[in-house]
Design an enzyme around this catalytic site. Structure first.
Site, mmCIF file in Angstrom:
data_model
loop_
_atom_site.group_PDB
_atom_site.id
_atom_site.type_symbol
_atom_site.label_atom_id
_atom_site.label_comp_id
_atom_site.label_asym_id
_atom_site.label_seq_id
_atom_site.Cartn_x
_atom_site.Cartn_y
_atom_site.Cartn_z
ATOM 1 N N HIS A 177 3.951 -0.111 0.908
ATOM 2 C CA HIS A 177 5.255 0.171 1.527
ATOM 3 C C HIS A 177 5.590 -0.895 2.553
ATOM 4 O O HIS A 177 4.722 -1.398 3.258
ATOM 5 C CB HIS A 177 5.281 1.564 2.155
ATOM 6 C CG HIS A 177 4.131 1.863 3.060
ATOM 7 N ND1 HIS A 177 2.886 2.229 2.585
ATOM 8 C CD2 HIS A 177 4.017 1.839 4.408
ATOM 9 C CE1 HIS A 177 2.072 2.417 3.601
ATOM 10 N NE2 HIS A 177 2.729 2.172 4.729
ATOM 11 N N LEU A 178 6.873 -1.186 2.610
ATOM 12 C CA LEU A 178 7.406 -2.161 3.555
ATOM 13 C C LEU A 178 8.159 -1.388 4.629
ATOM 14 O O LEU A 178 9.109 -0.659 4.327
ATOM 15 C CB LEU A 178 8.362 -3.105 2.807
ATOM 16 C CG LEU A 178 9.047 -4.192 3.611
ATOM 17 C CD1 LEU A 178 8.031 -5.202 4.162
ATOM 18 C CD2 LEU A 178 10.079 -4.916 2.737
HETATM 19 P P1 AMP Z 1 1.159 2.935 7.273
HETATM 20 O O1 AMP Z 1 0.464 3.359 8.536
HETATM 21 O O2 AMP Z 1 1.619 1.509 7.277
HETATM 22 O O3 AMP Z 1 0.355 3.295 6.037
HETATM 23 O O4 AMP Z 1 2.504 3.759 7.237
HETATM 24 C C1 AMP Z 1 2.638 5.009 6.639
HETATM 25 C C2 AMP Z 1 3.943 5.556 7.132
HETATM 26 O O5 AMP Z 1 4.319 6.624 6.296
HETATM 27 C C3 AMP Z 1 3.897 6.087 8.560
HETATM 28 O O6 AMP Z 1 4.841 5.387 9.373
HETATM 29 C C4 AMP Z 1 4.236 7.562 8.402
HETATM 30 O O7 AMP Z 1 5.007 8.060 9.459
HETATM 31 C C5 AMP Z 1 4.996 7.566 7.082
HETATM 32 N N1 AMP Z 1 4.971 8.813 6.353
HETATM 33 C C6 AMP Z 1 3.901 9.617 6.112
HETATM 34 N N2 AMP Z 1 4.278 10.689 5.388
HETATM 35 C C7 AMP Z 1 5.612 10.564 5.169
HETATM 36 C C8 AMP Z 1 6.577 11.351 4.484
HETATM 37 N N3 AMP Z 1 6.255 12.502 3.864
HETATM 38 N N4 AMP Z 1 7.863 10.927 4.479
HETATM 39 C C9 AMP Z 1 8.196 9.779 5.100
HETATM 40 N N5 AMP Z 1 7.344 8.988 5.750
HETATM 41 C C10 AMP Z 1 6.062 9.372 5.790
#
Ligand code: AMP
Ligand code: ZN
Length: 113
Positions: free
Chosen positions: A99-100
């Site tokens: 994810h970006l």
């Molecule tokens: P990372 O730490 O780069 O893996 O980022 C994962 C991101 O996903 C975090 O900023 C979380 O807040 C976000 N995240 C986790 N679950 C969800 C969800 N169900 N919907 C939207 N964002 C999410």
């Protein structure tokens, strides 16, 4: 496969979607770290940046273009923004579907913590 973001892609888990095309979707982050915080992900499961291959060049570029267009549409492109892809433990990755992050709406510190 038990992947949170694959479930968002398939619609099993709701998300505030802001973008969808053939290759990727964008949605608002559930725990925003800036006034505007969105995520752009490939529809196909790719766990981390380490798993990208040269066949994924177009897809990886696609995420950048989608995020840049959304930033422009949101009116933050002149003020500026940050695009981030965290990878594995030291990168702070918590969801293992590529994810970006698009972060905007405030001055962001550098270097990151
Ligand atoms: P990372 O730490 O780069 O893996 O980022 C994962 C991101 O996903 C975090 O900023 C979380 O807040 C976000 N995240 C986790 N679950 C969800 C969800 N169900 N919907 C939207 N964002 C999410
Ligand atoms: Zn996935």
């Amino acid at each position: 496969m038990d992947c949170l973001f694959c479930r968002i892609v398939s619609g099993q888990i709701p998300a505030k979607k802001i973008h969808e095309d053939e290759h990727c979707i964008g949605f608002f982050d559930i725990n925003p770290q800036a006034p505007l915080h969105a995520l752009f992900i490939p529809k196909r499961h790719i766990a981390t940046v380490n798993d990208l291959t040269s066949e994924d060049r177009e897809l990886a570029g696609h995420l950048l273009v989608a995020a840049g267009k959304f930033a422009k549409a949101q009116g933050v492109s002149d003020a500026g923004f940050r695009l981030v892809m965290n990878c594995n433990g030291d990168g702070g990755q918590t969801v293992f579907h590529l994810h970006l992050h698009l972060l905007a709406g405030r001055a962001l510190a550098w270097p990151p913590g």
